[in-house]
Design a protein around this motif. Structure first.
Motif, PDB file in Angstrom:
ATOM      1  N   ILE A 172       1.644 -33.727   5.532  1.00  0.00           N
ATOM      2  CA  ILE A 172       2.706 -32.766   5.780  1.00  0.00           C
ATOM      3  C   ILE A 172       3.831 -32.986   4.770  1.00  0.00           C
ATOM      4  CG2 ILE A 172       4.321 -31.842   7.484  1.00  0.00           C
ATOM      5  CD1 ILE A 172       1.393 -31.521   8.274  1.00  0.00           C
ATOM      6  N   ASN A 173       4.302 -31.899   4.167  1.00  0.00           N
ATOM      7  CA  ASN A 173       5.353 -31.984   3.144  1.00  0.00           C
ATOM      8  C   ASN A 173       4.899 -32.876   1.987  1.00  0.00           C
ATOM      9  OD1 ASN A 173       7.773 -31.615   1.804  1.00  0.00           O
ATOM     10  ND2 ASN A 173       8.880 -33.154   3.004  1.00  0.00           N
ATOM     11  N   GLY A 174       3.832 -32.439   1.351  1.00  0.00           N
ATOM     12  CA  GLY A 174       3.224 -33.235   0.289  1.00  0.00           C
ATOM     13  C   GLY A 174       4.100 -33.480  -0.915  1.00  0.00           C
ATOM     14  N   ALA A 175       5.129 -32.658  -1.116  1.00  0.00           N
ATOM     15  CA  ALA A 175       5.990 -32.830  -2.286  1.00  0.00           C
ATOM     16  C   ALA A 175       7.178 -33.739  -2.025  1.00  0.00           C
ATOM     17  CB  ALA A 175       6.491 -31.463  -2.775  1.00  0.00           C
ATOM     18  N   GLY A 176       7.324 -34.200  -0.777  1.00  0.00           N
ATOM     19  CA  GLY A 176       8.416 -35.124  -0.480  1.00  0.00           C
ATOM     20  C   GLY A 176       8.129 -36.516  -1.007  1.00  0.00           C
ATOM     21  N   ILE A 194      -5.552 -32.874   1.928  1.00  0.00           N
ATOM     22  CA  ILE A 194      -5.036 -31.523   2.107  1.00  0.00           C
ATOM     23  C   ILE A 194      -3.527 -31.656   2.302  1.00  0.00           C
ATOM     24  CG2 ILE A 194      -5.134 -29.413   3.487  1.00  0.00           C
ATOM     25  CD1 ILE A 194      -7.886 -30.418   4.536  1.00  0.00           C
ATOM     26  N   ALA A 195      -2.757 -31.122   1.376  1.00  0.00           N
ATOM     27  CA  ALA A 195      -1.304 -31.243   1.444  1.00  0.00           C
ATOM     28  C   ALA A 195      -0.678 -29.915   1.856  1.00  0.00           C
ATOM     29  CB  ALA A 195      -0.738 -31.680   0.102  1.00  0.00           C
ATOM     30  N   THR A 196       0.499 -29.986   2.464  1.00  0.00           N
ATOM     31  CA  THR A 196       1.231 -28.756   2.774  1.00  0.00           C
ATOM     32  C   THR A 196       2.419 -28.623   1.835  1.00  0.00           C
ATOM     33  OG1 THR A 196       2.882 -29.558   4.378  1.00  0.00           O
ATOM     34  CG2 THR A 196       0.641 -29.159   5.195  1.00  0.00           C
ATOM     35  N   ALA A 197       2.687 -27.385   1.431  1.00  0.00           N
ATOM     36  CA  ALA A 197       3.834 -27.054   0.581  1.00  0.00           C
ATOM     37  C   ALA A 197       4.094 -25.562   0.752  1.00  0.00           C
ATOM     38  CB  ALA A 197       3.558 -27.393  -0.877  1.00  0.00           C
ATOM     39  N   SER A 198       5.294 -25.126   0.399  1.00  0.00           N
ATOM     40  CA  SER A 198       5.622 -23.724   0.646  1.00  0.00           C
ATOM     41  C   SER A 198       6.125 -22.975  -0.584  1.00  0.00           C
ATOM     42  CB  SER A 198       6.677 -23.627   1.761  1.00  0.00           C
ATOM     43  OG  SER A 198       7.849 -24.336   1.397  1.00  0.00           O
ATOM     44  N   ARG A 199       6.527 -23.685  -1.628  1.00  0.00           N
ATOM     45  CA  ARG A 199       7.023 -23.031  -2.839  1.00  0.00           C
ATOM     46  C   ARG A 199       6.053 -23.269  -3.986  1.00  0.00           C
ATOM     47  NH1 ARG A 199      11.338 -26.166  -1.495  1.00  0.00           N
ATOM     48  NH2 ARG A 199      11.334 -27.154  -3.547  1.00  0.00           N
ATOM     49  N   TRP A 205       3.119 -29.289  -7.832  1.00  0.00           N
ATOM     50  CA  TRP A 205       3.361 -30.733  -7.819  1.00  0.00           C
ATOM     51  C   TRP A 205       2.288 -31.461  -7.025  1.00  0.00           C
ATOM     52  CZ3 TRP A 205       5.565 -34.490 -10.271  1.00  0.00           C
ATOM     53  CH2 TRP A 205       5.844 -35.711  -9.639  1.00  0.00           C
ATOM     54  N   CYS A 206       1.955 -30.936  -5.845  1.00  0.00           N
ATOM     55  CA  CYS A 206       0.919 -31.556  -5.017  1.00  0.00           C
ATOM     56  C   CYS A 206      -0.427 -31.580  -5.740  1.00  0.00           C
ATOM     57  CB  CYS A 206       0.790 -30.814  -3.691  1.00  0.00           C
ATOM     58  SG  CYS A 206       2.200 -31.001  -2.579  1.00  0.00           S
ATOM     59  N   LYS A 207      -0.742 -30.487  -6.420  1.00  0.00           N
ATOM     60  CA  LYS A 207      -1.998 -30.432  -7.163  1.00  0.00           C
ATOM     61  C   LYS A 207      -1.992 -31.443  -8.308  1.00  0.00           C
ATOM     62  CE  LYS A 207      -3.058 -25.551  -6.231  1.00  0.00           C
ATOM     63  NZ  LYS A 207      -3.193 -24.197  -6.837  1.00  0.00           N
ATOM     64  N   ASP A 212      -6.579 -32.215  -3.060  1.00  0.00           N
ATOM     65  CA  ASP A 212      -7.771 -31.374  -3.181  1.00  0.00           C
ATOM     66  C   ASP A 212      -7.471 -29.936  -2.780  1.00  0.00           C
ATOM     67  OD1 ASP A 212     -10.004 -33.420  -3.765  1.00  0.00           O
ATOM     68  OD2 ASP A 212      -8.964 -34.296  -2.047  1.00  0.00           O
ATOM     69  N   HIS A 213      -6.613 -29.780  -1.792  1.00  0.00           N
ATOM     70  CA  HIS A 213      -6.226 -28.459  -1.318  1.00  0.00           C
ATOM     71  C   HIS A 213      -4.737 -28.484  -0.978  1.00  0.00           C
ATOM     72  CE1 HIS A 213     -10.513 -27.609  -0.924  1.00  0.00           C
ATOM     73  NE2 HIS A 213     -10.624 -28.696  -0.159  1.00  0.00           N
ATOM     74  N   VAL A 214      -4.089 -27.342  -1.126  1.00  0.00           N
ATOM     75  CA  VAL A 214      -2.695 -27.214  -0.717  1.00  0.00           C
ATOM     76  C   VAL A 214      -2.583 -25.986   0.187  1.00  0.00           C
ATOM     77  CG1 VAL A 214      -0.286 -27.000  -1.423  1.00  0.00           C
ATOM     78  CG2 VAL A 214      -1.916 -28.225  -2.895  1.00  0.00           C
ATOM     79  N   ILE A 215      -2.066 -26.191   1.395  1.00  0.00           N
ATOM     80  CA  ILE A 215      -1.879 -25.097   2.332  1.00  0.00           C
ATOM     81  C   ILE A 215      -0.390 -24.950   2.630  1.00  0.00           C
ATOM     82  CG2 ILE A 215      -4.172 -25.407   3.324  1.00  0.00           C
ATOM     83  CD1 ILE A 215      -2.933 -26.881   5.654  1.00  0.00           C
TER      84      ILE A 215
END
Length: 239
Positions: A172-176, A194-199, A205-207, A212-215
């Motif tokens: 959760i909040n993979g870019a933090g 599997i990371a979460t991000a919204s922008r 950044w997560c990739k 492997d995946h960003v949701i």
């Protein structure tokens, strides 16, 4: 420049000899205004298992302002405190029981300010067993941001979750700060991350970190891993 450099070395050595250092001390809890810069704070006394580190850079974490606001030993004029967990610097002295470290080594560490003085100071005495060698690829400032989040992510996955290779990890909040570390450690441990991000910038950044995946966490999370082919979702959720 050479003269200035030599003068600074002599100046620092003088402070070390007289047992005093610069530090941001607090004598009461409160906002950032309670932090006072002084140049005559006593250099911490060393235990046999300690190394004395001359700090080159210090990090700032949410726990640091919480400690300043009331989460550590109560400070006072008679018992001033220094906050700060993360730092990177050079070994200045080593205790009699220290192994693996020598004067001049470049190190980074997360200290133990619940029981000892923190790192918002020129020098910190820290147990060598919680110190690591600073990677040569990192600058002083970059290295000082890593220890606490790395330790937290590692302990969460290895000691609390006890993750198993081949499983799915939802960050959760993979870019933090913690999320960024969890993504990298998860990949090193053989997990599908599997990371979460919204922008868009945080997705990228997560990739870049290896997810492997960003949701998106702006939509219900449960159905999204299933659409990616993970019918059972994620076995582990971080944090």
């Amino acid at each position: 420049a050479e003269y200035c450099s030599g003068f600074l070395r002599v100046f620092c050595y003088f402070f070390l000899l007289r047992g005093r250092m610069k530090a941001w001390k607090i004598t009461e809890f409160g906002s950032v205004d309670v932090m006072k810069l002084v140049d005559d704070f006593p250099i911490p006394e060393m235990k046999p298992s300690d190394i004395l580190v001359k700090n080159k850079a210090v990090g700032s974490n949410p726990i640091d302002y919480k400690a300043r606001s009331g989460a550590t030993v109560v400070p006072s004029e008679e018992n001033p405190r220094i906050v700060g967990w993360d730092a990177a610097g050079v070994v200045e002295q080593v205790g009699s029981e220290v192994v693996g470290f020598n004067v001049g080594d470049e190190v980074y560490y997360a200290g133990d300010i619940m029981r000892r003085l923190g790192c918002y100071a020129e020098f910190t005495a820290v147990d060598y067993r919680i110190v690591g060698r600073k990677p040569k690829s990192l600058s002083w400032s970059d290295a000082s941001t890593i220890p606490l989040v790395a330790i937290t992510a590692w302990e969460t996955m290895k000691e609390d979750m006890v993750v198993e290779e081949g499983s799915e990890l939802l960050v959760i909040n993979g870019a933090g700060g913690l999320g960024s570390m969890a993504i990298q450690l998860g990949k090193q441990l053989g997990l599908t991350v599997i990371a979460t991000a919204s922008r868009q910038e945080t997705v990228e950044w997560c990739k870049k970190l290896g997810a492997d995946h960003v949701i998106t966490h702006r939509e219900p999370l449960a159905p999204q891993p299933e659409k990616l082919g993970h019918a059972r979702g994620a076995r582990y959720v971080f944090p």
